[in-house]
Design a protein around this motif. Structure first.
Motif, PDB file in Angstrom:
ATOM      1  N   GLY A 152       0.830  -1.192   0.000  1.00 34.98           N
ATOM      2  CA  GLY A 152       0.000   0.000   0.000  1.00 34.98           C
ATOM      3  C   GLY A 152       0.866   1.243   0.000  1.00 34.98           C
ATOM      4  O   GLY A 152       2.033   1.195  -0.367  1.00 34.98           O
ATOM      5  N   HIS A 162      -2.380   2.851   3.562  1.00 36.71           N
ATOM      6  CA  HIS A 162      -3.599   2.751   2.751  1.00 36.71           C
ATOM      7  C   HIS A 162      -3.410   1.600   1.778  1.00 36.71           C
ATOM      8  O   HIS A 162      -2.468   1.595   0.987  1.00 36.71           O
ATOM      9  CB  HIS A 162      -3.825   4.028   1.942  1.00 36.71           C
ATOM     10  CG  HIS A 162      -4.326   5.177   2.747  1.00 36.71           C
ATOM     11  ND1 HIS A 162      -5.202   5.047   3.800  1.00 36.71           N
ATOM     12  CD2 HIS A 162      -4.060   6.506   2.654  1.00 36.71           C
ATOM     13  CE1 HIS A 162      -5.456   6.239   4.315  1.00 36.71           C
ATOM     14  NE2 HIS A 162      -4.773   7.129   3.651  1.00 36.71           N
ATOM     15  N   GLN A 163      -4.335   0.638   1.806  1.00 38.18           N
ATOM     16  CA  GLN A 163      -4.215  -0.530   0.939  1.00 38.18           C
ATOM     17  C   GLN A 163      -5.034  -0.326  -0.335  1.00 38.18           C
ATOM     18  O   GLN A 163      -5.957   0.506  -0.369  1.00 38.18           O
ATOM     19  CB  GLN A 163      -4.680  -1.770   1.698  1.00 38.18           C
ATOM     20  CG  GLN A 163      -3.762  -2.066   2.876  1.00 38.18           C
ATOM     21  CD  GLN A 163      -4.225  -3.256   3.696  1.00 38.18           C
ATOM     22  OE1 GLN A 163      -5.133  -3.154   4.509  1.00 38.18           O
ATOM     23  NE2 GLN A 163      -3.587  -4.380   3.463  1.00 38.18           N
ATOM     24  N   ASP A 186      -7.390  -1.857  -1.595  1.00 37.08           N
ATOM     25  CA  ASP A 186      -8.842  -2.066  -1.478  1.00 37.08           C
ATOM     26  C   ASP A 186      -9.540  -0.932  -0.733  1.00 37.08           C
ATOM     27  O   ASP A 186     -10.735  -1.017  -0.430  1.00 37.08           O
ATOM     28  CB  ASP A 186      -9.131  -3.409  -0.791  1.00 37.08           C
ATOM     29  CG  ASP A 186      -8.665  -3.442   0.659  1.00 37.08           C
ATOM     30  OD1 ASP A 186      -8.157  -2.403   1.155  1.00 37.08           O
ATOM     31  OD2 ASP A 186      -8.791  -4.496   1.304  1.00 37.08           O
ATOM     32  N   GLY A 187      -8.800   0.130  -0.412  1.00 34.49           N
ATOM     33  CA  GLY A 187      -9.405   1.294   0.223  1.00 34.49           C
ATOM     34  C   GLY A 187      -9.338   1.281   1.744  1.00 34.49           C
ATOM     35  O   GLY A 187      -9.678   2.278   2.386  1.00 34.49           O
ATOM     36  N   THR A 188      -8.902   0.168   2.332  1.00 35.02           N
ATOM     37  CA  THR A 188      -8.812   0.112   3.788  1.00 35.02           C
ATOM     38  C   THR A 188      -7.448   0.639   4.247  1.00 35.02           C
ATOM     39  O   THR A 188      -6.505   0.724   3.464  1.00 35.02           O
ATOM     40  CB  THR A 188      -8.977  -1.336   4.305  1.00 35.02           C
ATOM     41  OG1 THR A 188      -7.926  -2.138   3.739  1.00 35.02           O
ATOM     42  CG2 THR A 188     -10.326  -1.901   3.906  1.00 35.02           C
ATOM     43  N   THR A 189      -7.404   0.986   5.528  1.00 38.96           N
ATOM     44  CA  THR A 189      -6.128   1.413   6.126  1.00 38.96           C
ATOM     45  C   THR A 189      -5.768   0.414   7.206  1.00 38.96           C
ATOM     46  O   THR A 189      -6.618   0.021   8.011  1.00 38.96           O
ATOM     47  CB  THR A 189      -6.269   2.816   6.751  1.00 38.96           C
ATOM     48  OG1 THR A 189      -6.612   3.735   5.712  1.00 38.96           O
ATOM     49  CG2 THR A 189      -4.970   3.263   7.387  1.00 38.96           C
ATOM     50  N   THR A 190      -4.513   0.002   7.206  1.00 39.15           N
ATOM     51  CA  THR A 190      -4.062  -0.934   8.226  1.00 39.15           C
ATOM     52  C   THR A 190      -2.911  -0.322   9.008  1.00 39.15           C
ATOM     53  O   THR A 190      -2.212   0.572   8.514  1.00 39.15           O
ATOM     54  CB  THR A 190      -3.659  -2.292   7.606  1.00 39.15           C
ATOM     55  OG1 THR A 190      -3.471  -3.246   8.637  1.00 39.15           O
ATOM     56  CG2 THR A 190      -2.387  -2.193   6.783  1.00 39.15           C
TER      57      THR A 190
END
Ligand code: BTN
Length: 223
Positions: free
Chosen positions: A191, A205-206, A208-212
């Motif tokens: 990301g 930010h990955q 697929d739109g998610t944040t890890t």
């Protein structure tokens, strides 16, 4: 807190971290320091080696008995403090200047102690390093007569950063975040670097739109 005393200095040693670990196991006090002019089998992270040519770099391993989970990041900040305003901390613990790695940090911790190993290229002729190191290495560009004074600066900066309130250290890290907006890959995903959270974890930010949030010690970055 007084860092750097007592100090054991070697002209040549395999690894200052290895020696400091022995001293820690034998009960050495908080702040004890092992240094060397040259390392013949210096250790890097992830089983890599670390080159310390004679007389041109800091190879230092501090024994600490009080520390928190921000230790590697605090150490990176201390090195960045002495490396100058353009120095960035590449999470979790490299220091880069002008796109080149000028310092590496290897923390080895057990119950009751941590060994904080820091290698800084003070006056290193980068082209003379082993090819894999030469490809990424930079130097502070100081004279070799300044290695000792640079170590003194580093110990002073470390005292300040190790005692600094956690929130203030995180704020400083955010100002020196080498990975902000940069491509990040780790064993499990990829990301774009999206900052550092209040615990010191790296936000990404990955696709697929998610944040890890990646915790140092749990993940290994591959870029
Ligand atoms: C890395 O970037 O992979 C970490 C490098 C850490 C190198 C330092 S030099 C002093 C201490 N002694 C070692 O053997 N390693 C650390």
């Amino acid at each position: 807190m007084s860092l750097g005393e007592p100090r054991e200095h070697h002209e040549t040693i395999g690894s200052t971290n290895e020696r400091a670990r022995e001293l820690a196991e034998e009960g050495a006090a908080h702040g004890a320091l092992v240094t060397a002019d040259e390392q013949t089998s210096g250790r890097g992270r992830q089983g890599r080696s670390w080159a310390t040519p004679p007389g041109v770099a800091i190879a230092a391993s501090l024994i600490l008995r009080e520390f928190d989970d921000l230790l590697p990041l605090r150490a990176g900040l201390a090195v960045a403090d002495i490396a100058g305003p353009s120095a960035l901390v590449k999470w979790p613990n490299d220091v880069w200047v002008d796109g080149k790695k000028v310092a590496g940090i290897l923390v080895e911790a057990r119950e009751g102690w941590a060994v904080l190993g820091i290698g800084v290229n003070v006056a290193v002729d980068v082209s003379a390093l082993p090819p894999d190191a030469a490809a990424v290495a930079g130097t502070l560009g100081r004279d070799e007569s300044e290695v000792e004074a640079t170590l003194t600066e580093l110990l002073d900066a470390l005292e300040t950063r190790l005692e600094q309130e956690k929130a203030a250290a995180i704020t400083s890290l955010r100002e020196r975040d080498a990975l902000l907006g940069k491509s990040v890959r780790w064993d499990g995903g990829e990301g774009l670097g999206a900052g550092i959270d209040d615990s010191g974890a790296l936000l990404v930010h990955q696709p697929d739109g998610t944040t890890t949030a990646l915790s140092a010690g749990e993940v290994t970055l591959t870029t």
